[in-house]
Design a protein around this motif. Structure first.
Motif, short mmCIF file in Angstrom:
data_model
loop_
_atom_site.label_atom_id
_atom_site.label_comp_id
_atom_site.label_asym_id
_atom_site.label_seq_id
_atom_site.Cartn_x
_atom_site.Cartn_y
_atom_site.Cartn_z
N PHE A 254 -10.16 27.73 -10.97
CA PHE A 254 -8.74 27.40 -11.04
C PHE A 254 -7.95 28.38 -10.16
CE2 PHE A 254 -10.39 25.32 -14.77
CZ PHE A 254 -9.63 24.17 -14.86
N ASN B 106 2.14 27.52 -4.28
CA ASN B 106 2.41 26.29 -5.04
C ASN B 106 1.17 25.43 -5.26
OD1 ASN B 106 5.05 27.02 -5.22
ND2 ASN B 106 5.77 25.68 -3.60
N LEU B 107 0.05 26.08 -5.56
CA LEU B 107 -1.12 25.30 -5.99
C LEU B 107 -0.85 24.80 -7.40
CD1 LEU B 107 -4.04 27.53 -4.70
CD2 LEU B 107 -3.07 25.49 -3.66
N PHE B 108 -1.53 23.72 -7.81
CA PHE B 108 -1.34 23.18 -9.15
C PHE B 108 -2.24 23.96 -10.11
CE2 PHE B 108 -0.84 19.38 -6.28
CZ PHE B 108 0.53 19.53 -6.18
N PRO B 109 -1.65 24.78 -11.00
CA PRO B 109 -2.46 25.71 -11.80
C PRO B 109 -3.37 25.03 -12.81
CG PRO B 109 -0.18 25.75 -12.53
CD PRO B 109 -0.22 24.90 -11.29
N HIS B 110 -3.05 23.77 -13.17
CA HIS B 110 -3.84 23.11 -14.21
C HIS B 110 -5.02 22.34 -13.62
CE1 HIS B 110 -1.07 20.24 -12.60
NE2 HIS B 110 -1.64 19.23 -13.24
N LEU C 23 -6.23 15.42 -5.12
CA LEU C 23 -5.12 14.70 -5.77
C LEU C 23 -4.41 13.73 -4.82
CD1 LEU C 23 -3.61 14.58 -8.53
CD2 LEU C 23 -1.94 16.13 -7.54
N ALA C 24 -3.97 14.26 -3.66
CA ALA C 24 -3.22 13.39 -2.74
C ALA C 24 -4.10 12.33 -2.08
CB ALA C 24 -2.49 14.24 -1.70
N ARG D 140 -5.53 22.07 1.37
CA ARG D 140 -4.96 20.95 0.61
C ARG D 140 -4.08 20.08 1.51
NH1 ARG D 140 -1.04 22.11 -4.44
NH2 ARG D 140 0.29 22.88 -2.78
N SER D 141 -3.28 20.73 2.37
CA SER D 141 -2.44 19.98 3.30
C SER D 141 -3.29 19.22 4.31
CB SER D 141 -1.51 20.92 4.06
OG SER D 141 -0.38 21.19 3.30
N GLY E 75 -5.52 30.36 -10.60
CA GLY E 75 -5.27 31.67 -11.19
C GLY E 75 -6.43 32.64 -11.06
N GLN E 76 -7.61 32.12 -10.76
CA GLN E 76 -8.79 32.99 -10.65
C GLN E 76 -9.02 33.48 -9.23
OE1 GLN E 76 -11.21 29.77 -12.39
NE2 GLN E 76 -11.82 31.19 -13.99
N PHE F 31 3.63 26.85 1.62
CA PHE F 31 4.76 27.61 1.10
C PHE F 31 4.42 29.09 0.96
CE2 PHE F 31 4.91 23.33 -0.54
CZ PHE F 31 6.24 22.96 -0.44
#
Lengths: 257, 411
Positions: free
Chosen positions: A148, A102-106, A115-116, A164-165, A150-151, A98
């Motif tokens: 993370f 849209n990475l998962f920030p947590h 995850l997937a 990730r994809s 955000g860093q 995207f």
């Protein structure tokens, strides 16, 4: 047709994505008008056009992030319909990147990647982590695995999103303006990763304004305006002698000539 | 020895004069000195001196005036006999007990209504918050209406409304409604059966505790197993079975007792079973429903704060909607929901002091009685303040600790 029923013969030959007479409305506004597009295995398509032309909407229909009202989409022999099994099957085969990453920030970078594989492919954690590290090395960001999102810088985040994809081993990759949210100096690092993917034979649909990338990588450029495909051609032909007036106008605006 | 003057003004005291001189010096310095940092410190020194001056004045004045009126200070009264009854108590209490014990009864009643209220408010609030985000128009409007109606009525009115509803709409004791045999609803409270003490019931209680522990352990083991083999086990189902099954087996092994103590009308009251007082139910119902409206809004805001892109990213990876909810939406929404919900928990606890309006014997209500009987106003008010302060600080410490443990690293 369900995921299990699809015929291997059709899956092996012929187009990997077939879009026929696709029509989509937002209320009264028609966002896509009778779109027909067939994409061959390993083909690299760049979709361009002015903003609001429906290019993002088109690729978002391919993995059913958007509903459509008319026409059919068949991905790798599986018809995209209301059957949840089929939708999930197609989403596993189709990766997407995207504009806003849209990475998962947590979750850490490594957890974003595992995850997937863990929840969809039911992979043991160690195995998933090894897989993730391989892809992180490939996008040259392995040393950030414990951080993370955000860093990280925008360019790094987008490379993580691509990795990730890839962890889901997709047959097709969709890119929705992957470099539009990036600072100029970071665009190159992302485009290089994408070019690398193209060289390895990934089927790719890229919505982008990066005409240099299109000229170099695309097998075919699709130009859209007002929800329609106006013209499509290999890059050389597309840039050298565009046929429609709308294409000429767009190219003169974007290339400044 | 300080001179004792009569009247409300008890005279100056050396400490006050000293702080006054400090204040004057700080003020002069703050005006004259040009250095910005030093100037700032002197303004602060001025503020501190003035506060200390006022504080010592008030303390001194209070002590002198109390002594003049021959009112004993200190907390000795807590050991004296209370000589008043309390309508409901979690611990043994009679009029012969001490004021200290009476206050403890009040505190426990406050805790009881607060903790149960927090649990119900959370369940209702989270449920309504989620409903207000569904696609169904009618459900969304109903959830929105619930929130707007409830949070715009003062909480005291809520308590009166509930209390009036119970005491006016329900029949008197002798004509109590019995929707299910053994359960009676009357304006004097709700009466329901409880099991007669038996080994089987005790075993079931321990079984329940064991079941919960086992369920937690089983979930952990399943997660470890998933890490190792990748296999996804139905942890939720197993946990439910354990929590229900273990106490059931314990009850069967313990002789499967079926004897209940059923309330029955004898003379002017019910005997057997147990009851919920209208006062408790009014406060409990009003506080939890009122607070749930705010928690619903917090929940809605928290879920909306998770961007649509997060859900789309989850979908493109092929994750199921359940995994997206549990692994992506909830962990992020919780971080937004938690801090304002902590406020609501504190508000509910403090609002329980309105119990006095309907006569539920909470801490404030009992402290008031104690104050009226002993005249120890300063002590009683201090106890109330300290107890609420301690309870609130403990609650926020707990919630802050939890909040920190789930924080997102930004940079």
């Amino acid at each position: 047709m369900s995921a299990a029923e699809h015929t291997p013969a059709e899956a092996a030959s012929g187009p990997i994505i077939r879009i026929e007479h696709l029509g989509k409305w937002y209320g009264r506004f028609q966002a896509l008008k009778d779109v027909n597009l067939a994409i061959a295995r390993k083909e690299r398509i760049v979709i361009c056009g002015p903003s609001g032309s429906g290019k993002s909407t088109l690729i978002r229909c391919i993995n059913k992030l958007e509903d459509y009202q008319e026409g059919t989409i068949v991905v790798d022999g599986v018809t995209l319909d209301e059957n949840v099994k089929n939708i999930e099957h197609i989403r596993r085969e189709v990766g997407m990147v995207f504009q806003q990453f849209n990475l998962f920030p947590h979750l850490t970078i490594l957890q974003n990647l595992t995850l997937a594989p863990v929840w969809v492919r039911k992979m043991p954690r160690k195995e998933a982590e090894a897989l993730a590290m391989r892809y992180l090395e490939r996008v040259q960001i392995a040393e950030q695995a414990g951080k993370f999102p955000g860093q990280l810088s925008g360019g790094q985040q987008q490379r993580v999103a691509i990795a990730r994809s890839l962890c889901m081993n997709p047959k097709i990759m969709l890119f929705d303006e992957p470099t539009s949210a990036l600072d100029p100096e970071m665009i190159k690092e992302v485009l290089e990763v994408m070019a690398g993917l193209a060289r390895e034979g990934m089927t790719m649909l890229v919505v982008t304004h990066e005409m240099g990338f299109a000229r170099e990588i695309a097998d075919r450029i699709v130009f859209m305006d007002k929800g329609e495909i106006v013209e499509q051609a290999p890059p050389k032909e597309f840039f050298a002698n565009p046929k429609s007036e709308r294409t000429k106008l767009f190219l003169s605006q974007i290339l400044g000539r | 020895m300080l001179p004792l003057t009569t009247g409300y003004f008890a005279g100056y005291q050396p400490m006050q004069v000293l702080f006054g001189l400090f204040a004057a010096a700080a003020l002069t310095g703050a005006i004259l000195i040009k250095d910005r940092n030093l100037k700032g410190m002197l303004w602060e020194a001025l503020a501190v001196s003035l506060i200390l001056m006022l504080g010592t004045y008030l303390a001194h004045n209070t002590i002198v005036n109390l002594a003049n009126r021959k009112i004993a200070t200190g907390f000795d009264f807590l050991d004296r006999e209370a000589r008043f009854e309390i309508s409901e108590s979690l611990i043994p209490y009679s009029a012969a007990s001490t004021y200290g014990r009476a206050m403890l009864v009040g505190f426990l009643n406050t805790l009881k209504v607060s903790i149960l209220g927090i649990i119900l408010a959370t369940i209702l609030g989270v449920g309504i918050g989620i409903l207000s985000l569904t696609r169904n128009w009618l459900v969304r409007q109903l959830a929105g209406g619930y929130v707007h109606f409830l949070r715009n009525i003062p909480v005291l009115l809520h308590i009166f409304l509930w209390y009036t509803a119970i005491t006016n709409l329900l029949p008197p004791l002798r004509q109590a409604l019995s929707p299910v045999p053994g359960i009676y609803l009357s304006q004097r409270g709700f009466f329901y059966p409880v099991p007669e003490p038996a080994t089987g019931w005790t075993a079931a209680l321990y079984g329940l505790i064991a079941g919960v522990v086992l369920a937690v352990a089983a979930t952990r083991v399943a997660r470890l197993r998933q890490d190792r083999t990748g296999e996804i086990l139905p942890t939720g189902l197993v946990a439910i079975l354990l929590v229900i099954g273990v106490p059931l087996i314990a009850w069967l092994v313990g002789g499967a007792p079926t004897a209940f103590s059923v309330p029955a009308l004898k003379g002017f009251n019910f005997e057997g079973g147990t009851s919920i007082s209208p006062e408790f139910f009014a406060v409990f119902g009003a506080l939890s429903v009122y607070t749930s409206a705010y928690i619903a809004e917090n929940t809605r805001a928290g879920i909306l704060a998770v961007s649509r892109g997060q859900i789309e990213a989850g979908r493109t990876l092929g994750l199921s909607e359940g995994v997206i909810l549990r692994q992506i939406i909830l962990p992020q929404a919780l971080r937004v929901i938690l801090p304002p919900t902590t406020n609501q928990y504190l508000n509910l606890t403090k609002n329980s002091s309105l119990s006095v309006a309907v006569g539920y014997p909470d801490l404030v209500s009992i402290s008031n009685t104690t104050l009226n009987q002993t005249g120890q106003a300063v002590e009683c008010i201090s106890i109330i303040m300290l107890v609420y302060l301690a309870t609130s600080l403990a609650t926020s410490a707990l919630m802050n600790w939890y909040n920190r443990s789930i924080k997102v690293v930004e940079r």
